[in-house]
Structures are given as C-alpha cells and as structure tokens.
Design a protein around this motif. Structure first.
Motif, mmCIF file in Angstrom:
data_model
loop_
_atom_site.group_PDB
_atom_site.id
_atom_site.type_symbol
_atom_site.label_atom_id
_atom_site.label_comp_id
_atom_site.label_asym_id
_atom_site.label_seq_id
_atom_site.Cartn_x
_atom_site.Cartn_y
_atom_site.Cartn_z
ATOM 1 N N ASP A 88 0.591 -1.211 -0.008
ATOM 2 C CA ASP A 88 -0.048 0.100 -0.077
ATOM 3 C C ASP A 88 1.033 1.233 0.087
ATOM 4 N N GLY A 89 1.857 1.093 0.734
ATOM 5 C CA GLY A 89 2.897 2.347 0.856
ATOM 6 C C GLY A 89 3.452 2.569 -0.570
ATOM 7 N N ALA A 90 4.110 1.619 -0.935
ATOM 8 C CA ALA A 90 4.767 1.326 -2.244
ATOM 9 C C ALA A 90 3.893 1.845 -3.307
ATOM 10 N N GLU B 22 7.094 -3.823 -5.428
ATOM 11 C CA GLU B 22 8.301 -3.379 -6.205
ATOM 12 C C GLU B 22 7.898 -2.737 -7.900
ATOM 13 N N GLN B 23 7.060 -3.931 -8.291
ATOM 14 C CA GLN B 23 6.993 -3.645 -9.755
ATOM 15 C C GLN B 23 6.021 -2.391 -9.858
ATOM 16 N N GLY C 167 19.974 3.393 -7.783
ATOM 17 C CA GLY C 167 19.122 2.366 -7.649
ATOM 18 C C GLY C 167 18.125 2.369 -6.672
ATOM 19 N N MET C 168 17.062 1.485 -6.843
ATOM 20 C CA MET C 168 15.960 1.289 -5.636
ATOM 21 C C MET C 168 16.495 -0.009 -4.839
ATOM 22 N N PHE C 169 16.323 0.299 -3.631
ATOM 23 C CA PHE C 169 16.693 -0.858 -2.708
ATOM 24 C C PHE C 169 15.362 -1.490 -1.957
ATOM 25 N N PHE C 170 15.402 -2.819 -2.076
ATOM 26 C CA PHE C 170 14.046 -3.580 -1.425
ATOM 27 C C PHE C 170 14.482 -4.720 -0.744
ATOM 28 N N ASP C 171 13.908 -5.069 0.284
ATOM 29 C CA ASP C 171 13.929 -6.094 0.908
ATOM 30 C C ASP C 171 12.784 -6.905 0.674
#
Length: 216
Positions: A161-163, A194-195, A209-213
C-alpha cells in the motif's frame, strides 16, 4: 557539522551569563547544518518548539536540519509544535527525521510543514512507523519535492500500500527528473509492490538504484 546543543544546556548558559536563550545561541555561517544533538529535557514538546524557534529566528537560511532520534512522533502534539517551525525553514535542502516514532498521525502534521520545504534534495525518514496511511498523508507534500535526489524510508512498515502511494507521488511530481537514490528496504514490500514502483520510476535515472528487501 554545527551543533546548537540541547535546550537544557542553553538554559544553563543563559542563567550563568544572565542572558536570554536567543542571545546565548551561537550563530553559524549560512548554509551550515543544525544538529539537535538528541538532548532535550523535561517537556519534549515545549523544548523542541522553543529550540526550533531559535533556529528559525537565528538561522532562517538553514540548509540542513538533523532531528534524528528526537521522538517527534511520540505524541501528535510534539509534531504539531515542530511542524510550523519546519515550514518556516524554506531554504532547507537536507532534512533528517530518522528514528522518531513517526506514524500516520504524525505524518499528517509533518506534511503541513513539509509543504513549504520544496527545495529538499535529501530526505531521511528511516526507522519510523510510516505505513501506507502515513505516505497518503505525506503525498501532497512529497509531490512538491521536485528536486528530490535522495529518499530513505527504509525500516518502516510501508507494505505494498505504501509502495503504491509512493509510486503515485513519483508520478505526480516527487523527484520528477532528479530522484536517483531510493531506499525502501525492510518494508514488507512484495514483488508486486516493487513492480508498481519500478513502473512509476521508469523515466528516472536511478544512479544508485532502488533498494528493496522483498517480502516472501
């Protein structure tokens, strides 16, 4: 890095010299940073408001403000006292509010001040309690940060939701052509979230870049 020190220290110095707090506060060069130093005593809401009033009066052209670890989000009243002063520091280019227990309610107050800090190029909101509702509260303020280059919201509770809300902020103007470093790690964002963000930031040149876990 310039440090104003805590209000308690200023009060002690003022008492010793029989001067007002404003007179005791040192004046840095324009463009220097201001670090809260994590030192506040007694009523934090009152102390932070007084401390920020000094910053606004003496340092109207402040470029960098570090309020990490000041528990601004502990109660809505603390953020409510902080936000109007933040809004007066319209030359800020860097703002750090990490580890402040900021949740959605605090975000609604923070947004009021951030709407006027439109020159921010670096914003750190790491290690708070910001979820999708929190980003929703910040949305309008974020869309005004057209020159934002660096955003760190790692270690929050954004979820998908936040993404999605951040993706909307990007589409609506946040870091329109400038955003190059976005850290959203440890936020429970799934591959779908992420997408969504990747699609929204397709026209940006994310140098770091974007950093995701990614949540499994």
């Amino acid at each position: 890095m310039f440090s104003l020190g805590g209000l308690r220290k200023l009060k002690q110095a003022a008492a010793a010299e029989e001067l007002s707090i404003v007179q005791v506060a040192p004046i840095p060069r324009l463009g220097d940073s201001l670090d809260a130093d994590k030192v506040f005593a007694g009523d934090r809401s009152k102390d932070i408001a007084e401390w920020m009033s000094i910053a606004v009066e003496r340092l109207p052209y402040l470029k960098s403000l570090d309020m990490d670890g000041c528990k601004l989000g502990r109660t809505v009243n603390i953020m409510k006292n902080f936000s109007p002063y933040l809004g007066q520091l319209r030359s800020l280019t860097e703002l750090s509010l990490q580890s402040n227990a900021i949740d959605a309610n605090a975000c609604s107050e923070l947004a009021l001040g951030m709407q006027h800090t439109t020159f921010l190029s670096k914003l750190r909101l790491r290690n708070n309690h910001i979820d999708g509702d929190g980003v929703r509260e910040l949305h309008v303020a974020l869309t005004k940060l057209c020159s934002l280059r660096y955003l760190n919201m790692a270690d929050n509770v954004l979820g998908d939701d936040g993404a999605e809300m951040l993706a909307m902020s990007i589409v609506d103007g946040m870091g329109r052509t400038s955003l190059c470093d976005l850290d959203l790690s440890n936020n429970g964002i799934t591959a779908a979230g992420e997408q969504t963000l990747a699609d929204a930031s397709g026209d940006l040149q994310l140098e770091d870049g974007m950093f995701f876990d990614i949540a499994l």
